[in-house]
Design a protein around this motif. Sequence first.
Motif, PDB file in Angstrom:
ATOM      1  N   ASN A 152      -7.634   2.488  -1.427  1.00 11.57           N
ATOM      2  CA  ASN A 152      -6.275   1.966  -1.336  1.00 11.57           C
ATOM      3  C   ASN A 152      -5.619   2.036  -2.702  1.00 11.57           C
ATOM      4  OD1 ASN A 152      -5.912   0.785   1.518  1.00 11.57           O
ATOM      5  ND2 ASN A 152      -7.881  -0.058   0.880  1.00 11.57           N
ATOM      6  N   ASN A 154     -13.191   5.368   1.542  1.00 16.25           N
ATOM      7  CA  ASN A 154     -12.224   4.291   1.721  1.00 16.25           C
ATOM      8  C   ASN A 154     -11.549   4.048   0.373  1.00 16.25           C
ATOM      9  OD1 ASN A 154     -12.752   3.115   4.585  1.00 16.25           O
ATOM     10  ND2 ASN A 154     -14.788   3.296   3.689  1.00 16.25           N
ATOM     11  N   SER A 179      -1.915   0.951  -4.448  1.00 14.06           N
ATOM     12  CA  SER A 179      -0.671   0.228  -4.220  1.00 14.06           C
ATOM     13  C   SER A 179       0.507   0.943  -4.849  1.00 14.06           C
ATOM     14  CB  SER A 179      -0.774  -1.189  -4.808  1.00 14.06           C
ATOM     15  OG  SER A 179      -1.790  -1.927  -4.183  1.00 14.06           O
ATOM     16  N   ARG A 189      -3.001   7.194   5.291  1.00 13.66           N
ATOM     17  CA  ARG A 189      -1.602   6.765   5.408  1.00 13.66           C
ATOM     18  C   ARG A 189      -0.956   6.834   4.032  1.00 13.66           C
ATOM     19  NH1 ARG A 189       0.200   4.360  10.084  1.00 13.66           N
ATOM     20  NH2 ARG A 189      -1.412   4.120  11.689  1.00 13.66           N
ATOM     21  N   THR A 241      -9.064   5.472   5.150  1.00 16.61           N
ATOM     22  CA  THR A 241     -10.092   4.748   5.888  1.00 16.61           C
ATOM     23  C   THR A 241     -11.129   5.712   6.451  1.00 16.61           C
ATOM     24  OG1 THR A 241      -8.423   3.094   6.530  1.00 16.61           O
ATOM     25  CG2 THR A 241     -10.522   3.077   7.724  1.00 16.61           C
ATOM     26  N   PRO A 265       0.819  -1.217   0.000  1.00 22.23           N
ATOM     27  CA  PRO A 265       0.000   0.000   0.000  1.00 22.23           C
ATOM     28  C   PRO A 265       0.855   1.271   0.000  1.00 22.23           C
ATOM     29  CG  PRO A 265      -0.765  -1.560   1.661  1.00 22.23           C
ATOM     30  CD  PRO A 265       0.560  -2.052   1.184  1.00 22.23           C
ATOM     31  N   ALA A 277      -3.452   4.567   1.809  1.00 19.38           N
ATOM     32  CA  ALA A 277      -4.520   3.819   2.477  1.00 19.38           C
ATOM     33  C   ALA A 277      -5.412   4.821   3.201  1.00 19.38           C
ATOM     34  CB  ALA A 277      -3.939   2.798   3.454  1.00 19.38           C
TER      35      ALA A 277
END
Length: 273
Positions: A43, A41, A45, A79, A25, A20, A23
């Motif tokens: 993500n 939400n 990579s 993050r 959330t 990741p 990220a």
Amino acid sequence: MSTTMSTTGGSQQRPPLGSPMVAITDLHKEFGALHILKGINLNVSVGEVCVLLGPSGSGKSTLLRCINQLETFEAGEIRVGGERVGFAEKALPDGRLARLTERQIAAQRARVGMVFQRFNLFPHMTALQNVMEAPIHVAGVPSAQARTRAVDLLERVGMADRASHYPSELSGGQQQRVAIARAMAMDPELMLFDEPTSALDPELVGEVLAVIKDLARSGMTMVVVTHELGFAREVADQVVFMAGGVVVESGPPDQVIDHPQSPRLQDFLRSVL
């Protein structure tokens, strides 16, 4: 791309390919009574290109600005490269998270390059000086080293022959290519593009998209807000459609663009096409 040598002053450990990079959330952002982001939400990579689609006011640009800490947010977590954005990892005794200092936030922000709709170049500086500015004055890179890096980046975006030109002497597409080189000069782990072609005349769009495609081929992790569906089909690993501050659909481009499931996305694609 797991480990690179930073041109901004030392070795820099980066997450391995496929882990990741971004990220997010349950992210919430409010402007007064307006609830702009309603539990996002997402993500992304390492090495992935994520394209954000959606109507005006859906929260796409606000999401980018939260990632790069140009906006604060009311709830949730972001993050980047495994590091919590804007707040300390360890909670205070009362359970709250301590806000990072401005210096700490600046250090986090240096890991992320951002390219805006408007080019935001310094008008009193040449293209070369614009690209050299942050490495010298933010990262403390020696002038000669920053210059070498800036020349290489301008070459990469096809602007080496305009290095001594001022922004007023450049077309919109040329200014945007310099802005991309400037964002790359800090050796970011992540690049954010906020509708990078929306302020350009149609004939200049292709030259800027070509530079972004080249970055994608090099393995740069990117989140791109755009309405260019052809670009999304060609370059994106993940397409995310936002509306009303939420993620409505996400997936590979052939799924989201060619086989939309929600009426909201179907309407949006009809309007764009």
